[in-house]
Motif scaffolding. Structure first.
Motif, PDB file in Angstrom:
ATOM      1  N   PHE A 185       0.839  -1.200   0.000  1.00 52.59           N
ATOM      2  CA  PHE A 185       0.000   0.000   0.000  1.00 52.59           C
ATOM      3  C   PHE A 185       0.876   1.253   0.000  1.00 52.59           C
ATOM      4  N   LEU A 186       1.891   1.268   0.860  1.00 52.36           N
ATOM      5  CA  LEU A 186       2.762   2.439   0.954  1.00 52.36           C
ATOM      6  C   LEU A 186       3.652   2.585  -0.267  1.00 52.36           C
ATOM      7  N   HIS A 187       3.851   1.493  -0.996  1.00 52.08           N
ATOM      8  CA  HIS A 187       4.596   1.597  -2.253  1.00 52.08           C
ATOM      9  C   HIS A 187       3.775   2.339  -3.302  1.00 52.08           C
ATOM     10  N   ALA A 188       2.453   2.139  -3.277  1.00 53.33           N
ATOM     11  CA  ALA A 188       1.578   2.762  -4.274  1.00 53.33           C
ATOM     12  C   ALA A 188       1.066   4.142  -3.856  1.00 53.33           C
ATOM     13  N   TYR A 189       0.943   4.381  -2.544  1.00 53.86           N
ATOM     14  CA  TYR A 189       0.372   5.623  -2.033  1.00 53.86           C
ATOM     15  C   TYR A 189       1.337   6.284  -1.057  1.00 53.86           C
ATOM     16  N   PRO A 190       1.223   7.618  -0.879  1.00 50.84           N
ATOM     17  CA  PRO A 190       0.298   8.525  -1.565  1.00 50.84           C
ATOM     18  C   PRO A 190       0.760   8.825  -2.986  1.00 50.84           C
ATOM     19  N   LYS A 191      -0.180   8.988  -3.882  1.00 44.86           N
ATOM     20  CA  LYS A 191       0.153   9.286  -5.270  1.00 44.86           C
ATOM     21  C   LYS A 191       0.932  10.599  -5.399  1.00 44.86           C
ATOM     22  N   VAL A 192       0.630  11.528  -4.487  1.00 47.48           N
ATOM     23  CA  VAL A 192       1.209  12.867  -4.589  1.00 47.48           C
ATOM     24  C   VAL A 192       2.723  12.877  -4.391  1.00 47.48           C
ATOM     25  N   LYS A 193       3.276  11.781  -3.877  1.00 45.52           N
ATOM     26  CA  LYS A 193       4.726  11.759  -3.633  1.00 45.52           C
ATOM     27  C   LYS A 193       5.526  11.870  -4.926  1.00 45.52           C
ATOM     28  N   VAL A 194       4.867  11.636  -6.063  1.00 51.78           N
ATOM     29  CA  VAL A 194       5.564  11.776  -7.341  1.00 51.78           C
ATOM     30  C   VAL A 194       6.055  13.215  -7.532  1.00 51.78           C
ATOM     31  N   LEU A 195       5.330  14.191  -6.962  1.00 52.48           N
ATOM     32  CA  LEU A 195       5.755  15.588  -7.089  1.00 52.48           C
ATOM     33  C   LEU A 195       7.062  15.849  -6.341  1.00 52.48           C
ATOM     34  N   ASP A 196       7.224  15.190  -5.205  1.00 54.00           N
ATOM     35  CA  ASP A 196       8.468  15.372  -4.441  1.00 54.00           C
ATOM     36  C   ASP A 196       9.666  14.809  -5.191  1.00 54.00           C
ATOM     37  N   ARG A 197       9.420  13.785  -5.994  1.00 57.81           N
ATOM     38  CA  ARG A 197      10.525  13.231  -6.783  1.00 57.81           C
ATOM     39  C   ARG A 197      10.917  14.170  -7.914  1.00 57.81           C
ATOM     40  N   ILE A 198       9.932  14.927  -8.413  1.00 52.52           N
ATOM     41  CA  ILE A 198      10.213  15.879  -9.492  1.00 52.52           C
ATOM     42  C   ILE A 198      10.848  17.148  -8.941  1.00 52.52           C
ATOM     43  N   CYS A 199      10.377  17.582  -7.757  1.00 51.64           N
ATOM     44  CA  CYS A 199      10.874  18.824  -7.144  1.00 51.64           C
ATOM     45  C   CYS A 199      11.439  18.531  -5.754  1.00 51.64           C
ATOM     46  N   PRO A 200      12.571  17.827  -5.676  1.00 59.72           N
ATOM     47  CA  PRO A 200      13.126  17.509  -4.358  1.00 59.72           C
ATOM     48  C   PRO A 200      13.618  18.780  -3.651  1.00 59.72           C
ATOM     49  N   PRO A 201      13.561  18.796  -2.326  1.00 57.68           N
ATOM     50  CA  PRO A 201      13.137  17.703  -1.445  1.00 57.68           C
ATOM     51  C   PRO A 201      11.631  17.626  -1.256  1.00 57.68           C
ATOM     52  N   ALA A 202      10.883  18.716  -1.586  1.00 60.74           N
ATOM     53  CA  ALA A 202       9.434  18.688  -1.426  1.00 60.74           C
ATOM     54  C   ALA A 202       8.793  19.716  -2.359  1.00 60.74           C
ATOM     55  N   ALA A 203       7.714  19.314  -2.993  1.00 64.36           N
ATOM     56  CA  ALA A 203       6.976  20.225  -3.872  1.00 64.36           C
ATOM     57  C   ALA A 203       6.183  21.221  -3.029  1.00 64.36           C
ATOM     58  N   PRO A 204       5.867  22.408  -3.580  1.00 65.30           N
ATOM     59  CA  PRO A 204       5.061  23.389  -2.845  1.00 65.30           C
ATOM     60  C   PRO A 204       3.676  22.827  -2.508  1.00 65.30           C
ATOM     61  N   LEU A 205       3.110  23.309  -1.418  1.00 67.44           N
ATOM     62  CA  LEU A 205       1.799  22.819  -0.973  1.00 67.44           C
ATOM     63  C   LEU A 205       0.733  23.055  -2.028  1.00 67.44           C
ATOM     64  N   TRP A 206       0.762  24.209  -2.709  1.00 64.20           N
ATOM     65  CA  TRP A 206      -0.288  24.504  -3.683  1.00 64.20           C
ATOM     66  C   TRP A 206      -0.264  23.498  -4.831  1.00 64.20           C
ATOM     67  N   GLN A 207       0.942  23.050  -5.220  1.00 74.58           N
ATOM     68  CA  GLN A 207       1.036  22.040  -6.269  1.00 74.58           C
ATOM     69  C   GLN A 207       0.417  20.717  -5.805  1.00 74.58           C
ATOM     70  N   LYS A 208       0.648  20.381  -4.547  1.00 73.88           N
ATOM     71  CA  LYS A 208       0.091  19.132  -4.023  1.00 73.88           C
ATOM     72  C   LYS A 208      -1.428  19.196  -3.959  1.00 73.88           C
ATOM     73  N   LEU A 209      -1.969  20.346  -3.596  1.00 76.80           N
ATOM     74  CA  LEU A 209      -3.422  20.495  -3.544  1.00 76.80           C
ATOM     75  C   LEU A 209      -4.032  20.397  -4.942  1.00 76.80           C
ATOM     76  N   VAL A 210      -3.407  21.048  -5.924  1.00 77.47           N
ATOM     77  CA  VAL A 210      -3.895  20.961  -7.307  1.00 77.47           C
ATOM     78  C   VAL A 210      -3.794  19.523  -7.805  1.00 77.47           C
ATOM     79  N   TYR A 211      -2.707  18.858  -7.438  1.00 76.95           N
ATOM     80  CA  TYR A 211      -2.535  17.464  -7.842  1.00 76.95           C
ATOM     81  C   TYR A 211      -3.666  16.593  -7.274  1.00 76.95           C
ATOM     82  N   GLU A 212      -4.012  16.799  -6.002  1.00 80.67           N
ATOM     83  CA  GLU A 212      -5.074  15.995  -5.394  1.00 80.67           C
ATOM     84  C   GLU A 212      -6.429  16.271  -6.043  1.00 80.67           C
ATOM     85  N   LEU A 213      -6.670  17.515  -6.437  1.00 84.66           N
ATOM     86  CA  LEU A 213      -7.906  17.828  -7.159  1.00 84.66           C
ATOM     87  C   LEU A 213      -7.919  17.146  -8.513  1.00 84.66           C
TER      88      LEU A 213
END
Length: 306
Positions: A185-213
């Motif tokens: 389960f943790l290997h597949a989720y959370p889906k939003v972690k893909v943004l952190d891989r693109i923008c290390p070490p962490a993507a901005p919160l607004w990007q994560k919210l848009v991603y979840e929408l």
């Protein structure tokens, strides 16, 4: 909650128990074959050609959707409007295979916008574009197959109350918490972690919210297709018979997910299918599906420390 239980009770009363058992065994057989041989993750996803991949997904979905109707016919439960059923059996897997394999915009955006910007934009527009494609195809089908029919896909709030579905979500919290302890389960989720891989070490919160929408829009697509098209629209012609073929088909689209999620999707499909069939609305399914998806994201993010 009582309302949902009454829908399930009505489904069980109206459904041939041998038919229910056969469909459940068939779904179990498909799940076992998938996780033994990797039907989706190893066989289909490894196909390079988008056209060939579409064909492979179409055959998978056609098998999952058509065999329950074939079982229904063999058991002597021949629903009326057989031409409509046959047309739906042939067309519906093609629509979802198009939804799954459509693309091209990712490459365009990545080439138009350099670096992480293009990759993030491609992620954020992917699910909404698939929603647009699916809605467009279902709109064409409404004109061709259900002309002059109002609310054909269950987009109505009549017979709908928020509270039973919010209560159902509350009952799911312990199950989600348990799932969040499992490595697959943790290997597949959370889906939003893909943004952190693109923008290390962490993507901005607004990007994560848009991603979840954006991620949430995919569940609108799924509810409209599975519960709206395959249950609400068809149940007006074949009754509760429409629920089990949809549930097996719905299970098959989870073959790339953790096995526990895939198995539970079959039973979840029956529950949401019964709700859609007897309420003639898909809003209950939207509430449950979106709520569960975002609960899983939150649980996995918490366990992963994101």
């Amino acid at each position: 909650m009582q309302q949902i239980l009454s829908y399930l009770n009505e489904f069980l009363q109206q459904t041939n128990k041998v038919y229910l058992l056969c469909c459940t065994l068939f779904a179990a057989l498909l799940v076992a074959a998938n996780y033994k041989w990797g039907i989706e993750t190893k066989m289909i996803q490894g196909i390079a050609s988008r056209t060939a991949r579409f064909g492979a997904f179409y055959l998978l979905y056609l098998t999952a959707f058509s065999v329950p109707y074939l079982i229904c016919f063999l058991l002597g439960q021949k629903p009326g409007h057989q031409n409509l059923v046959i047309t739906t059996v042939l067309v519906a897997p093609a629509i979802f295979a198009i939804k799954v394999t459509a693309g091209g915009w990712n490459e365009l955006l990545r080439s138009a916008f350099a670096g992480s910007t293009g990759r993030i934009m491609a992620l954020l527009v992917d699910w909404p574009l698939r929603l647009v494609i699916t809605v467009s195809l279902l709109w064409v089908l409404k004109k061709l197959m259900f002309p002059g029919t109002n609310e054909v896909y269950g987009l109505t709030t009549r017979n709908f109350s928020w509270w039973p579905y919010l209560l159902l979500l509350a009952f799911m919290i312990p199950l989600v918490a348990f799932a969040a302890t499992r490595p697959d389960f943790l290997h597949a989720y959370p889906k939003v972690k893909v943004l952190d891989r693109i923008c290390p070490p962490a993507a901005p919160l607004w990007q994560k919210l848009v991603y979840e929408l954006s991620y949430g829009s995919d569940f609108l697509t799924i509810e409209l297709f599975f519960r709206g098209f395959l249950v609400v629209a068809l149940s007006r012609y074949v009754g509760a018979v429409a629920i089990l073929p949809m549930a097996v088909f719905y299970c098959s689209i989870h073959f790339g997910k953790p096995m526990l999620e895939c198995i539970s999707s079959y039973f979840g499909g029956i529950i949401l299918g019964a709700v859609a069939c007897y309420s003639q609305s898909i809003f209950g399914g939207i509430v449950v599906h979106l709520g569960l998806a975002w609960m899983m994201e939150l649980a996995a993010a918490w366990r992963s420390g994101l």
